[in-house]
Write a protein that holds these residues in place. Structure first.
Motif, PDB file in Angstrom:
ATOM      1  N   LEU A 139      -3.167  -5.477  -5.729  1.00  0.00           N
ATOM      2  CA  LEU A 139      -2.056  -6.174  -5.067  1.00  0.00           C
ATOM      3  C   LEU A 139      -2.149  -6.035  -3.554  1.00  0.00           C
ATOM      4  O   LEU A 139      -1.848  -6.982  -2.820  1.00  0.00           O
ATOM      5  CB  LEU A 139      -0.713  -5.637  -5.557  1.00  0.00           C
ATOM      6  CG  LEU A 139      -0.198  -6.172  -6.876  1.00  0.00           C
ATOM      7  CD1 LEU A 139       1.148  -5.538  -7.219  1.00  0.00           C
ATOM      8  CD2 LEU A 139      -0.067  -7.677  -6.860  1.00  0.00           C
ATOM      9  N   THR A 140      -2.552  -4.874  -3.087  1.00  0.00           N
ATOM     10  CA  THR A 140      -2.711  -4.658  -1.649  1.00  0.00           C
ATOM     11  C   THR A 140      -3.774  -5.607  -1.097  1.00  0.00           C
ATOM     12  O   THR A 140      -3.583  -6.242  -0.057  1.00  0.00           O
ATOM     13  CB  THR A 140      -3.100  -3.189  -1.358  1.00  0.00           C
ATOM     14  OG1 THR A 140      -2.095  -2.338  -1.891  1.00  0.00           O
ATOM     15  CG2 THR A 140      -3.241  -2.938   0.126  1.00  0.00           C
ATOM     16  N   GLU A 141      -4.887  -5.712  -1.812  1.00  0.00           N
ATOM     17  CA  GLU A 141      -5.965  -6.609  -1.391  1.00  0.00           C
ATOM     18  C   GLU A 141      -5.502  -8.067  -1.452  1.00  0.00           C
ATOM     19  O   GLU A 141      -5.779  -8.855  -0.538  1.00  0.00           O
ATOM     20  CB  GLU A 141      -7.177  -6.412  -2.300  1.00  0.00           C
ATOM     21  CG  GLU A 141      -8.385  -7.198  -1.881  1.00  0.00           C
ATOM     22  CD  GLU A 141      -9.576  -6.907  -2.768  1.00  0.00           C
ATOM     23  OE1 GLU A 141     -10.343  -7.863  -3.016  1.00  0.00           O
ATOM     24  OE2 GLU A 141      -9.747  -5.758  -3.207  1.00  0.00           O
ATOM     25  N   ALA A 154       6.246   7.135 -15.122  1.00  0.00           N
ATOM     26  CA  ALA A 154       5.584   5.898 -14.711  1.00  0.00           C
ATOM     27  C   ALA A 154       4.532   6.215 -13.652  1.00  0.00           C
ATOM     28  O   ALA A 154       4.822   6.830 -12.628  1.00  0.00           O
ATOM     29  CB  ALA A 154       6.608   4.917 -14.165  1.00  0.00           C
ATOM     30  N   VAL A 155       3.312   5.759 -13.901  1.00  0.00           N
ATOM     31  CA  VAL A 155       2.185   6.015 -13.003  1.00  0.00           C
ATOM     32  C   VAL A 155       1.552   4.677 -12.623  1.00  0.00           C
ATOM     33  O   VAL A 155       1.289   3.838 -13.490  1.00  0.00           O
ATOM     34  CB  VAL A 155       1.138   6.928 -13.686  1.00  0.00           C
ATOM     35  CG1 VAL A 155      -0.050   7.175 -12.765  1.00  0.00           C
ATOM     36  CG2 VAL A 155       1.777   8.242 -14.116  1.00  0.00           C
ATOM     37  N   ALA A 156       1.300   4.486 -11.331  1.00  0.00           N
ATOM     38  CA  ALA A 156       0.688   3.242 -10.848  1.00  0.00           C
ATOM     39  C   ALA A 156      -0.764   3.146 -11.308  1.00  0.00           C
ATOM     40  O   ALA A 156      -1.489   4.137 -11.318  1.00  0.00           O
ATOM     41  CB  ALA A 156       0.771   3.170  -9.335  1.00  0.00           C
ATOM     42  N   THR A 157      -1.172   1.954 -11.681  1.00  0.00           N
ATOM     43  CA  THR A 157      -2.546   1.706 -12.135  1.00  0.00           C
ATOM     44  C   THR A 157      -3.387   1.155 -10.977  1.00  0.00           C
ATOM     45  O   THR A 157      -2.892   0.979  -9.865  1.00  0.00           O
ATOM     46  CB  THR A 157      -2.554   0.686 -13.290  1.00  0.00           C
ATOM     47  OG1 THR A 157      -2.121  -0.575 -12.776  1.00  0.00           O
ATOM     48  CG2 THR A 157      -1.670   1.129 -14.443  1.00  0.00           C
ATOM     49  N   GLU A 158      -4.620   0.835 -11.277  1.00  0.00           N
ATOM     50  CA  GLU A 158      -5.519   0.231 -10.285  1.00  0.00           C
ATOM     51  C   GLU A 158      -5.016  -1.119  -9.796  1.00  0.00           C
ATOM     52  O   GLU A 158      -5.414  -1.589  -8.733  1.00  0.00           O
ATOM     53  CB  GLU A 158      -6.933   0.085 -10.854  1.00  0.00           C
ATOM     54  CG  GLU A 158      -7.664   1.401 -11.032  1.00  0.00           C
ATOM     55  CD  GLU A 158      -7.881   2.137  -9.716  1.00  0.00           C
ATOM     56  OE1 GLU A 158      -8.180   1.487  -8.684  1.00  0.00           O
ATOM     57  OE2 GLU A 158      -7.757   3.367  -9.716  1.00  0.00           O
ATOM     58  N   GLY A 179      -2.450   5.917  -9.354  1.00  0.00           N
ATOM     59  CA  GLY A 179      -2.263   7.335  -9.661  1.00  0.00           C
ATOM     60  C   GLY A 179      -0.944   7.910  -9.176  1.00  0.00           C
ATOM     61  O   GLY A 179      -0.555   8.994  -9.589  1.00  0.00           O
ATOM     62  N   ASP A 180      -0.253   7.190  -8.296  1.00  0.00           N
ATOM     63  CA  ASP A 180       1.044   7.672  -7.813  1.00  0.00           C
ATOM     64  C   ASP A 180       2.065   7.634  -8.945  1.00  0.00           C
ATOM     65  O   ASP A 180       2.118   6.673  -9.717  1.00  0.00           O
ATOM     66  CB  ASP A 180       1.574   6.806  -6.664  1.00  0.00           C
ATOM     67  CG  ASP A 180       0.869   7.058  -5.342  1.00  0.00           C
ATOM     68  OD1 ASP A 180       0.038   7.995  -5.276  1.00  0.00           O
ATOM     69  OD2 ASP A 180       1.142   6.313  -4.385  1.00  0.00           O
ATOM     70  N   ARG A 181       2.867   8.685  -9.004  1.00  0.00           N
ATOM     71  CA  ARG A 181       3.963   8.727  -9.976  1.00  0.00           C
ATOM     72  C   ARG A 181       5.210   8.165  -9.341  1.00  0.00           C
ATOM     73  O   ARG A 181       5.559   8.523  -8.219  1.00  0.00           O
ATOM     74  CB  ARG A 181       4.230  10.163 -10.416  1.00  0.00           C
ATOM     75  CG  ARG A 181       3.189  10.679 -11.386  1.00  0.00           C
ATOM     76  CD  ARG A 181       3.504  12.056 -11.877  1.00  0.00           C
ATOM     77  NE  ARG A 181       4.849  12.099 -12.425  1.00  0.00           N
ATOM     78  CZ  ARG A 181       5.499  13.196 -12.734  1.00  0.00           C
ATOM     79  NH1 ARG A 181       4.931  14.361 -12.531  1.00  0.00           N
ATOM     80  NH2 ARG A 181       6.703  13.159 -13.231  1.00  0.00           N
ATOM     81  N   LEU A 182       5.877   7.293 -10.062  1.00  0.00           N
ATOM     82  CA  LEU A 182       7.168   6.784  -9.599  1.00  0.00           C
ATOM     83  C   LEU A 182       8.246   7.763 -10.023  1.00  0.00           C
ATOM     84  O   LEU A 182       8.056   8.535 -10.965  1.00  0.00           O
ATOM     85  CB  LEU A 182       7.439   5.406 -10.201  1.00  0.00           C
ATOM     86  CG  LEU A 182       6.862   4.223  -9.418  1.00  0.00           C
ATOM     87  CD1 LEU A 182       5.361   4.253  -9.372  1.00  0.00           C
ATOM     88  CD2 LEU A 182       7.359   2.928  -9.997  1.00  0.00           C
ATOM     89  N   GLY A 235       0.793  -1.225   0.000  1.00  0.00           N
ATOM     90  CA  GLY A 235       0.000   0.000   0.000  1.00  0.00           C
ATOM     91  C   GLY A 235       0.823   1.272   0.000  1.00  0.00           C
ATOM     92  O   GLY A 235       0.277   2.367   0.150  1.00  0.00           O
ATOM     93  N   ARG A 236       2.130   1.155  -0.169  1.00  0.00           N
ATOM     94  CA  ARG A 236       2.981   2.345  -0.205  1.00  0.00           C
ATOM     95  C   ARG A 236       2.959   3.022  -1.568  1.00  0.00           C
ATOM     96  O   ARG A 236       3.329   4.186  -1.694  1.00  0.00           O
ATOM     97  CB  ARG A 236       4.418   1.986   0.189  1.00  0.00           C
ATOM     98  CG  ARG A 236       4.545   1.601   1.667  1.00  0.00           C
ATOM     99  CD  ARG A 236       5.984   1.349   2.071  1.00  0.00           C
ATOM    100  NE  ARG A 236       6.551   0.180   1.446  1.00  0.00           N
ATOM    101  CZ  ARG A 236       6.525  -1.059   1.962  1.00  0.00           C
ATOM    102  NH1 ARG A 236       5.934  -1.267   3.127  1.00  0.00           N
ATOM    103  NH2 ARG A 236       7.076  -2.068   1.328  1.00  0.00           N
ATOM    104  N   ILE A 237       2.516   2.293  -2.583  1.00  0.00           N
ATOM    105  CA  ILE A 237       2.293   2.855  -3.911  1.00  0.00           C
ATOM    106  C   ILE A 237       0.826   2.612  -4.224  1.00  0.00           C
ATOM    107  O   ILE A 237       0.346   1.486  -4.154  1.00  0.00           O
ATOM    108  CB  ILE A 237       3.186   2.180  -4.976  1.00  0.00           C
ATOM    109  CG1 ILE A 237       4.660   2.492  -4.716  1.00  0.00           C
ATOM    110  CG2 ILE A 237       2.786   2.647  -6.378  1.00  0.00           C
ATOM    111  CD1 ILE A 237       5.622   1.777  -5.651  1.00  0.00           C
ATOM    112  N   ARG A 238       0.126   3.693  -4.545  1.00  0.00           N
ATOM    113  CA  ARG A 238      -1.316   3.605  -4.798  1.00  0.00           C
ATOM    114  C   ARG A 238      -1.627   4.011  -6.231  1.00  0.00           C
ATOM    115  O   ARG A 238      -0.829   4.685  -6.870  1.00  0.00           O
ATOM    116  CB  ARG A 238      -2.052   4.538  -3.837  1.00  0.00           C
ATOM    117  CG  ARG A 238      -1.867   4.114  -2.407  1.00  0.00           C
ATOM    118  CD  ARG A 238      -2.728   4.927  -1.471  1.00  0.00           C
ATOM    119  NE  ARG A 238      -2.209   4.756  -0.132  1.00  0.00           N
ATOM    120  CZ  ARG A 238      -1.904   5.745   0.681  1.00  0.00           C
ATOM    121  NH1 ARG A 238      -2.093   6.982   0.317  1.00  0.00           N
ATOM    122  NH2 ARG A 238      -1.420   5.487   1.870  1.00  0.00           N
TER     123      ARG A 238
END
Length: 119
Positions: A83-85, A74-78, A33-36, A28-31
Motif C-alpha cells: 500500500l505504501t508503494e 491483529a498484525v499487519a501483513t506484507e 509485522g506491526d501489531r495493532l 508507512g505508519r503501519i508496517r
C-alpha cells in the motif's frame, strides 16, 4: 496508531476505522509485522463497541492487510508495504495528470474504469 472517527458521519464507524488503518498503512505508519492495538483497547479509547472494531479488523483481514492471530491480536501483513508503494505510484500519477491539465474527476473515472475492468 491515531484513529479519528466522526460519529455524525453517514459512513459506518467500522468503515471509518478500517479506512484509518488503510491510510496509516499507505503512509508507512503501519508496517508489516506491526501489531495493532487490541480491539478492546481501541473500543475503549474511542468509546465504541468492541464488535465494531472487530468488524473493521475482519474487513482488513479479508482484504489481506491484517492477520488476526489468537493471543497476538491483529498484525499487519506484507500488504501494508504494498500500500505504501501504491500510494507513491498514485502521487506520481496525479502529478502527471495535473501536468496534462486533467481534472481530478476525470482521472478518478479513468482509474475506476480500469480497476473495474477485470481480465
Amino acid at each position: 496508531m491515531l484513529v479519528r472517527i466522526d460519529p455524525a458521519s453517514e459512513v459506518p464507524i467500522f468503515a471509518q476505522l478500517a479506512a484509518s488503518v488503510r491510510a496509516d498503512a499507505a503512509a508507512g505508519r503501519i508496517r508489516p509485522g506491526d501489531r495493532l492495538p487490541a480491539a478492546r483497547e481501541v473500543a475503549a479509547s474511542l468509546g465504541i463497541n468492541v464488535h465494531t472494531v472487530l468488524h473493521a479488523y475482519q474487513e482488513l483481514r479479508d482484504e489481506g492487510l491484517l492477520e488476526l492471530r489468537r493471543g497476538r491480536g491483529a498484525v499487519a501483513t506484507e500488504t501494508a508495504a504494498a500500500l505504501t508503494e501504491l500510494q507513491r505510484d498514485i502521487h506520481d500519477l496525479t502529478r502527471r495528470a495535473r501536468a496534462l491539465g486533467l481534472a481530478p474527476d476525470t482521472l478518478a473515472a479513468l482509474v475506476k474504469e480500469i480497476a473495474d475492468d477485470r481480465p
